[in-house]
Design a protein around this motif. Structure first.
Motif, PDB file in Angstrom:
ATOM      1  N   GLU A   1     -17.103   7.274  29.456  1.00 28.71           N
ATOM      2  CA  GLU A   1     -16.460   8.036  28.392  1.00 28.71           C
ATOM      3  C   GLU A   1     -17.496   8.603  27.427  1.00 28.71           C
ATOM      4  OE1 GLU A   1     -13.514   5.858  26.340  1.00 28.71           O
ATOM      5  OE2 GLU A   1     -12.020   6.015  27.921  1.00 28.71           O
ATOM      6  N   ALA A   2     -17.085   9.677  26.731  1.00 31.46           N
ATOM      7  CA  ALA A   2     -17.938  10.246  25.697  1.00 31.46           C
ATOM      8  C   ALA A   2     -18.139   9.219  24.590  1.00 31.46           C
ATOM      9  CB  ALA A   2     -17.300  11.516  25.142  1.00 31.46           C
ATOM     10  N   SER A   3     -19.316   9.220  23.971  1.00 29.61           N
ATOM     11  CA  SER A   3     -19.642   8.217  22.966  1.00 29.61           C
ATOM     12  C   SER A   3     -20.282   8.870  21.753  1.00 29.61           C
ATOM     13  CB  SER A   3     -20.588   7.156  23.543  1.00 29.61           C
ATOM     14  OG  SER A   3     -21.777   7.757  24.014  1.00 29.61           O
ATOM     15  N   PHE A   4     -20.094   8.224  20.602  1.00 33.31           N
ATOM     16  CA  PHE A   4     -20.676   8.697  19.351  1.00 33.31           C
ATOM     17  C   PHE A   4     -22.168   8.384  19.339  1.00 33.31           C
ATOM     18  CE2 PHE A   4     -21.594   8.541  14.799  1.00 33.31           C
ATOM     19  CZ  PHE A   4     -20.969   9.693  14.353  1.00 33.31           C
ATOM     20  N   PRO A   5     -23.018   9.268  18.781  1.00 31.87           N
ATOM     21  CA  PRO A   5     -24.459   8.985  18.727  1.00 31.87           C
ATOM     22  C   PRO A   5     -24.739   7.681  17.987  1.00 31.87           C
ATOM     23  CG  PRO A   5     -24.034  11.280  18.151  1.00 31.87           C
ATOM     24  CD  PRO A   5     -22.701  10.604  18.227  1.00 31.87           C
ATOM     25  N   GLY A   6     -25.444   6.782  18.635  1.00 36.10           N
ATOM     26  CA  GLY A   6     -25.745   5.502  18.016  1.00 36.10           C
ATOM     27  C   GLY A   6     -24.796   4.395  18.413  1.00 36.10           C
ATOM     28  N   GLY A   7     -23.695   4.730  19.115  1.00 36.33           N
ATOM     29  CA  GLY A   7     -22.777   3.707  19.577  1.00 36.33           C
ATOM     30  C   GLY A   7     -21.599   3.486  18.652  1.00 36.33           C
ATOM     31  N   GLU A   8     -20.792   2.476  18.994  1.00 33.93           N
ATOM     32  CA  GLU A   8     -19.562   2.193  18.252  1.00 33.93           C
ATOM     33  C   GLU A   8     -19.847   1.767  16.812  1.00 33.93           C
ATOM     34  OE1 GLU A   8     -16.456   2.648  19.169  1.00 33.93           O
ATOM     35  OE2 GLU A   8     -17.050   3.436  21.111  1.00 33.93           O
ATOM     36  N   GLY A   9     -20.974   1.086  16.598  1.00 35.94           N
ATOM     37  CA  GLY A   9     -21.292   0.652  15.243  1.00 35.94           C
ATOM     38  C   GLY A   9     -21.517   1.823  14.301  1.00 35.94           C
ATOM     39  N   GLN A  10     -22.263   2.825  14.761  1.00 36.59           N
ATOM     40  CA  GLN A  10     -22.490   4.012  13.935  1.00 36.59           C
ATOM     41  C   GLN A  10     -21.211   4.808  13.748  1.00 36.59           C
ATOM     42  OE1 GLN A  10     -25.240   4.799  12.284  1.00 36.59           O
ATOM     43  NE2 GLN A  10     -26.195   2.907  13.026  1.00 36.59           N
ATOM     44  N   TRP A  11     -20.329   4.850  14.755  1.00 34.65           N
ATOM     45  CA  TRP A  11     -19.054   5.553  14.638  1.00 34.65           C
ATOM     46  C   TRP A  11     -18.169   4.889  13.577  1.00 34.65           C
ATOM     47  CZ3 TRP A  11     -16.350   9.604  14.715  1.00 34.65           C
ATOM     48  CH2 TRP A  11     -14.988   9.637  14.964  1.00 34.65           C
ATOM     49  N   ARG A  12     -18.165   3.553  13.567  1.00 32.24           N
ATOM     50  CA  ARG A  12     -17.375   2.828  12.569  1.00 32.24           C
ATOM     51  C   ARG A  12     -17.918   3.086  11.157  1.00 32.24           C
ATOM     52  NH1 ARG A  12     -18.313  -1.655  14.402  1.00 32.24           N
ATOM     53  NH2 ARG A  12     -16.704  -1.687  15.996  1.00 32.24           N
ATOM     54  N   LYS A  13     -19.262   3.113  11.010  1.00 29.98           N
ATOM     55  CA  LYS A  13     -19.845   3.402   9.694  1.00 29.98           C
ATOM     56  C   LYS A  13     -19.522   4.823   9.243  1.00 29.98           C
ATOM     57  CE  LYS A  13     -23.742   0.200  10.088  1.00 29.98           C
ATOM     58  NZ  LYS A  13     -25.224   0.086  10.143  1.00 29.98           N
ATOM     59  N   PHE A  14     -19.519   5.765  10.184  1.00 33.67           N
ATOM     60  CA  PHE A  14     -19.188   7.148   9.841  1.00 33.67           C
ATOM     61  C   PHE A  14     -17.762   7.246   9.309  1.00 33.67           C
ATOM     62  CE2 PHE A  14     -17.158  11.113  11.209  1.00 33.67           C
ATOM     63  CZ  PHE A  14     -17.933  12.047  10.542  1.00 33.67           C
ATOM     64  N   LEU A  15     -16.827   6.563   9.971  1.00 32.84           N
ATOM     65  CA  LEU A  15     -15.428   6.603   9.510  1.00 32.84           C
ATOM     66  C   LEU A  15     -15.290   5.939   8.148  1.00 32.84           C
ATOM     67  CD1 LEU A  15     -13.514   5.753  12.822  1.00 32.84           C
ATOM     68  CD2 LEU A  15     -13.759   7.994  11.730  1.00 32.84           C
ATOM     69  N   GLU A  16     -15.974   4.808   7.935  1.00 31.18           N
ATOM     70  CA  GLU A  16     -15.845   4.113   6.665  1.00 31.18           C
ATOM     71  C   GLU A  16     -16.409   4.941   5.512  1.00 31.18           C
ATOM     72  OE1 GLU A  16     -17.838   0.465   7.325  1.00 31.18           O
ATOM     73  OE2 GLU A  16     -16.193  -0.446   8.485  1.00 31.18           O
ATOM     74  N   ARG A  17     -17.494   5.698   5.767  1.00 32.71           N
ATOM     75  CA  ARG A  17     -18.106   6.490   4.708  1.00 32.71           C
ATOM     76  C   ARG A  17     -17.307   7.755   4.386  1.00 32.71           C
ATOM     77  NH1 ARG A  17     -23.074   5.396   7.483  1.00 32.71           N
ATOM     78  NH2 ARG A  17     -22.910   7.477   8.420  1.00 32.71           N
ATOM     79  N   ASN A  18     -16.683   8.353   5.402  1.00 32.58           N
ATOM     80  CA  ASN A  18     -16.071   9.662   5.216  1.00 32.58           C
ATOM     81  C   ASN A  18     -14.544   9.634   5.117  1.00 32.58           C
ATOM     82  OD1 ASN A  18     -18.480  11.723   5.694  1.00 32.58           O
ATOM     83  ND2 ASN A  18     -18.690  10.101   7.218  1.00 32.58           N
ATOM     84  N   LEU A  19     -13.926   8.556   5.535  1.00 33.54           N
ATOM     85  CA  LEU A  19     -12.459   8.507   5.538  1.00 33.54           C
ATOM     86  C   LEU A  19     -11.940   8.139   4.147  1.00 33.54           C
ATOM     87  CD1 LEU A  19     -10.179   8.816   7.673  1.00 33.54           C
ATOM     88  CD2 LEU A  19     -10.145   6.333   7.814  1.00 33.54           C
ATOM     89  N   ASN A  20     -10.950   8.871   3.676  1.00 33.17           N
ATOM     90  CA  ASN A  20     -10.289   8.581   2.394  1.00 33.17           C
ATOM     91  C   ASN A  20      -9.197   7.556   2.653  1.00 33.17           C
ATOM     92  OD1 ASN A  20      -9.270   8.559  -0.190  1.00 33.17           O
ATOM     93  ND2 ASN A  20      -8.351  10.599  -0.070  1.00 33.17           N
ATOM     94  N   ALA A  21      -9.513   6.275   2.447  1.00 32.40           N
ATOM     95  CA  ALA A  21      -8.570   5.206   2.754  1.00 32.40           C
ATOM     96  C   ALA A  21      -7.369   5.200   1.818  1.00 32.40           C
ATOM     97  CB  ALA A  21      -9.282   3.853   2.694  1.00 32.40           C
ATOM     98  N   SER A  22      -7.486   5.853   0.667  1.00 27.05           N
ATOM     99  CA  SER A  22      -6.379   5.857  -0.293  1.00 27.05           C
ATOM    100  C   SER A  22      -5.428   7.029  -0.085  1.00 27.05           C
ATOM    101  CB  SER A  22      -6.941   5.901  -1.718  1.00 27.05           C
ATOM    102  OG  SER A  22      -7.699   7.088  -1.919  1.00 27.05           O
ATOM    103  N   ALA A  23      -5.610   7.789   1.008  1.00 26.16           N
ATOM    104  CA  ALA A  23      -4.743   8.942   1.255  1.00 26.16           C
ATOM    105  C   ALA A  23      -3.275   8.551   1.363  1.00 26.16           C
ATOM    106  CB  ALA A  23      -5.201   9.678   2.515  1.00 26.16           C
ATOM    107  N   PRO A  24      -2.900   7.495   2.125  1.00 23.81           N
ATOM    108  CA  PRO A  24      -1.477   7.132   2.183  1.00 23.81           C
ATOM    109  C   PRO A  24      -0.942   6.622   0.837  1.00 23.81           C
ATOM    110  CG  PRO A  24      -2.806   5.511   3.324  1.00 23.81           C
ATOM    111  CD  PRO A  24      -3.715   6.664   3.023  1.00 23.81           C
TER     112      PRO A  24
END
Length: 278
Positions: free
Chosen positions: A179-202
């Motif tokens: 499968e296609a993968s994020f640069p740096g692996g799952e750990g970097q993908w999780r950090k990217f989501l945590e930094r950029n995702l607005n968790a307070s949107a809902p």
């Protein structure tokens, strides 16, 4: 004390002049040399006694060690190694029968001579007999040469054609080997989501307390570009829009692999939003 007596008087007598000599100190100092000599003699005697005791003990041990103990020795019966019989020679290879002889007719070059000089073996055969006969330098009886060579068959071997790869590598794959993968692996993908995702949107959109998992599908092409990002769930409260926004703004991915080739393939990503009470 008079001066002429000082030179002849012992040092202890001068020291204890006008003192009580019966107290004990005078007597101890008077007999000091004698007691020291007695102590040295007793110590030397003890050391000599220890030395003699050790020497005698060593001598007794040496005498005891010289005693030999003789025991009967039983020799085991050693069997002589059996003579190895020579291995029988390998069987001779099977005799191959010689190929059958082919009928041949001797070719006689034409020579003009008298009839009586012609030899019988030089008389050329009739043309009808030469049709099924091989021409050579000698005449030989045998089977007719049909001129057809039998095909050689190598048993146990066969030519198998490899199956043709008819896969269309320009399509969008739903299942791939890698499968296609994020640069740096799952750990970097999780950090990217945590930094950029607005968790307070809902929360900002009035979502009730609970846990919401949003499924997002997108395509990673052969160059790693992300496209066709869309949500597969419909929880609302801005969660799907926020998940799609973050994935769209991400960097290039590592493309999927199918049969050793980079291909365009779908990728799904779950994102969970948690809304706490109060």
């Amino acid at each position: 004390m008079e001066a002429n007596k000082i030179l002849k008087t012992d040092f202890l007598d001068l020291l204890f002049e006008d003192r009580n000599k019966a107290y004990g100190a005078y007597q101890l100092r008077k007999t000091y040399n004698k007691r020291i000599t007695t102590a040295l003699l007793i110590t030397a005697g003890l050391l000599l006694l220890i030395f003699l005791t050790s020497f005698l003990a060593n001598q007794l041990e040496d005498k005891g060690s010289k005693e030999l103990k003789v025991e009967d020795v039983v020799l085991a019966n050693i069997k002589e190694p059996e003579e190895q019989k020579p291995e029988p020679p390998p069987p001779p290879p099977p005799k191959q029968e010689p190929p059958p002889k082919v009928e041949m007719t001797k070719f006689t070059p034409p020579v003009i001579v008298k009839d009586e000089e012609v030899k019988k073996e030089d008389i050329p055969p009739e043309v009808e007999k030469l049709e099924d006969t091989k021409i050579d330098v000698i005449s030989q009886e045998g089977i007719k040469d049909q001129g057809i060579a039998a095909p050689v068959v190598d048993e146990g071997k066969a030519v198998v054609e490899a199956p043709k790869d008819e896969t269309n590598y320009d399509q969008t794959f739903t299942k791939v080997e890698v499968e296609a993968s994020f640069p740096g692996g799952e750990g970097q993908w999780r950090k990217f989501l945590e930094r950029n995702l607005n968790a307070s949107a809902p929360v900002d959109n009035g979502a009730p307390p609970g846990s919401y998992t949003v499924q997002v599908q997108f395509i990673v092409d052969k160059e790693g570009n992300v496209s066709d990002v869309k949500a597969l769930t419909s929880h609302g409260y801005g969660m799907e829009d926020e998940a799609v926004r973050v994935i769209k703004r991400g960097p290039k991915w590592t493309p999927a692999i199918q049969n050793g080739r980079q291909v365009k393939a779908y990728r799904k990503q779950p994102i969970t939003f948690v809304v706490s009470e109060g």
